[in-house]
Design a protein around this motif. Structure first.
Motif, PDB file in Angstrom:
ATOM      1  N   THR A  33       0.837  -1.206   0.000  1.00 27.62           N
ATOM      2  CA  THR A  33       0.000   0.000   0.000  1.00 27.62           C
ATOM      3  C   THR A  33       0.876   1.262   0.000  1.00 27.62           C
ATOM      4  O   THR A  33       2.078   1.190   0.265  1.00 27.62           O
ATOM      5  N   ASN A  64       2.663   1.756   3.398  1.00 25.66           N
ATOM      6  CA  ASN A  64       3.819   0.888   3.661  1.00 25.66           C
ATOM      7  C   ASN A  64       4.989   1.217   2.738  1.00 25.66           C
ATOM      8  O   ASN A  64       6.140   1.203   3.176  1.00 25.66           O
ATOM      9  N   ARG A 117       6.680   4.134   4.056  1.00 26.72           N
ATOM     10  CA  ARG A 117       7.492   3.763   5.223  1.00 26.72           C
ATOM     11  C   ARG A 117       8.808   3.117   4.774  1.00 26.72           C
ATOM     12  O   ARG A 117       9.877   3.444   5.291  1.00 26.72           O
ATOM     13  N   TYR A 118       8.717   2.197   3.798  1.00 21.20           N
ATOM     14  CA  TYR A 118       9.942   1.545   3.314  1.00 21.20           C
ATOM     15  C   TYR A 118      10.898   2.578   2.720  1.00 21.20           C
ATOM     16  O   TYR A 118      12.112   2.461   2.846  1.00 21.20           O
TER      17      TYR A 118
END
Lengths: 259, 124
Positions: free
Chosen positions: B48, B51, B54-55
């Motif tokens: 998504t 995520n 975030r990565y």
């Protein structure tokens, strides 16, 4: 009726503990403290399969795939080449996306199973499912559904799980995932750090293996240049899982003589 | 205007035409460039916006639009899974080859300077 062929892990000494390997299409939990070798054992299982006719997937919820390529290369396993030959795929995703993918018809993982002939999967790590809910009943249902979806796809699955203790006798709170997972999986393997004479050793034990006999010894293992190698059981000591074992004689004295 | 075009050519004139096409087609921001590098290094990521942000160590609001645009242009695939919208690198081997060429070319400092200039100028 002939017994089904086992999913050999390729970890010297470990397959003998499992009486030949994991049972096919089984769900297997590998629990241990950070850095004790869970992911290495998992990669070894996947590498052995990919190079012996059982293509595999690594589903990572934490580490970047490039870390797997790098770490595997350190053991002489060329994961990029295996990906190029369609014997392996390292997928980075999250538990919620994986769950949604497995629930829909012909999702990405199902597609890889049919197109690549995938037989094995390493899920690293199942601990990330805990982010999805605080409700232990819902968590257990989520994990149950996830395990069943992988079984439905015919995969032999290895799940890593962090144990939040370095040595065995530290206090900890009630662990919902551990209690859920240990019931749901077919086998439960534990890796532990053990302190002996001021040095840290590593220990492995198969706590449970549904439908199969298994070694009940607590064995030492090392991580060598080609991965894990399981060695002899700890001899003459007890309390290994406490993390600080004692000579049996010391325990005997404590129990009987010093009363 | 004429002088500016000449200056642009001085920077981008030596870029391989295929790489220049790739730049024009996909790379109009440094966030997109960053995301492309991420998907190149981790080619089987499927996740998504939150995520992936975030990565990549970015803000989801910043990344959302860029991912949607890369999907519209065909570099990424956008899939709807129930309530989730997820992104993955396009499976098309030709696109993956083009991306690999671009990322490998980016290792060269001269190319990188030209490409950065191109992105700042917004193409021409």
């Amino acid at each position: 009726m002939q017994a089904e062929e086992r999913a050999v892990t390729g970890v010297p000494g470990f397959d003998a503990m499992l009486r030949g390997g994991f049972l096919p299409r089984s769900a297997n939990l590998l629990e241990g403290a950070p850095g004790c070798g869970k992911t290495t054992l998992g990669m070894q299982f996947i590498h052995y399969g990919a190079t012996h006719g059982e293509p595999g997937l690594i589903l990572t919820f934490e580490q970047f795939p490039e870390q797997y390529y790098r770490d595997a290369a350190g053991f002489g396993w060329d994961f990029r080449e295996l990906e190029r030959r369609r014997l392996l795929q390292v997928i980075m995703s999250s538990p919620e996306v994986t769950k949604a993918d497995l629930e829909r018809f012909n999702g990405r993982i199902a597609g890889l199973v049919s197109n690549m002939g995938v037989k094995r999967i390493l899920v690293d790590s199942i601990s990330q499912f805990e982010r999805m809910t605080d409700d232990p009943v819902e968590l257990r249902n989520l994990l149950h559904g996830f395990l069943n979806a992988l079984r439905r796809e015919g995969l032999t699955a290895l799940f890593t799980r962090e144990a939040y203790v370095l040595l065995g006798d530290e206090q900890r709170e009630e662990d919902e995932t551990e209690s859920s997972m240990s019931f749901l999986v077919d086998s439960y393997v534990m890796l532990r750090y053990v302190e002996i004479e001021s040095a840290i050793h590593r220990a492995i034990i198969v706590l449970k293996m549904r439908g199969s006999a298994h070694d009940t010894h607590i064995r030492q293992f090392e991580i060598g240049p080609h991965g894990l190698v399981v060695q002899e059981p700890f001899r003459g000591r007890e309390g290994i899982l406490s993390g600080t074992p004692q000579y049996m004689a010391e325990s005997f004295i404590k129990a009987f003589v010093r009363r | 205007m004429e002088r500016e075009n000449l200056a642009n050519r001085a920077y981008t004139g030596d870029i391989d035409p295929e790489l220049l096409d790739f730049l024009n087609q996909y790379v109009d921001s440094f966030i997109k460039w960053d995301l492309m590098r991420f998907f190149f290094n981790n080619p089987h990521t499927i996740d998504t916006v939150d995520n992936i942000a975030r990565y990549a160590g970015r803000n989801p609001e910043t990344v959302e639009q860029e991912l949607a645009e890369l999907a519209m242009r065909g570099l990424l695939e956008e899939t709807h899974m129930g309530t989730l919208v997820v992104y993955a690198l396009a499976a098309d081997p030709e696109i993956r080859d083009q991306l690999a060429r671009f990322i490998q070319a980016s290792e060269d400092r001269q190319f990188r300077i030209r490409a950065i200039y191109h992105v700042i100028k917004g193409g021409y």
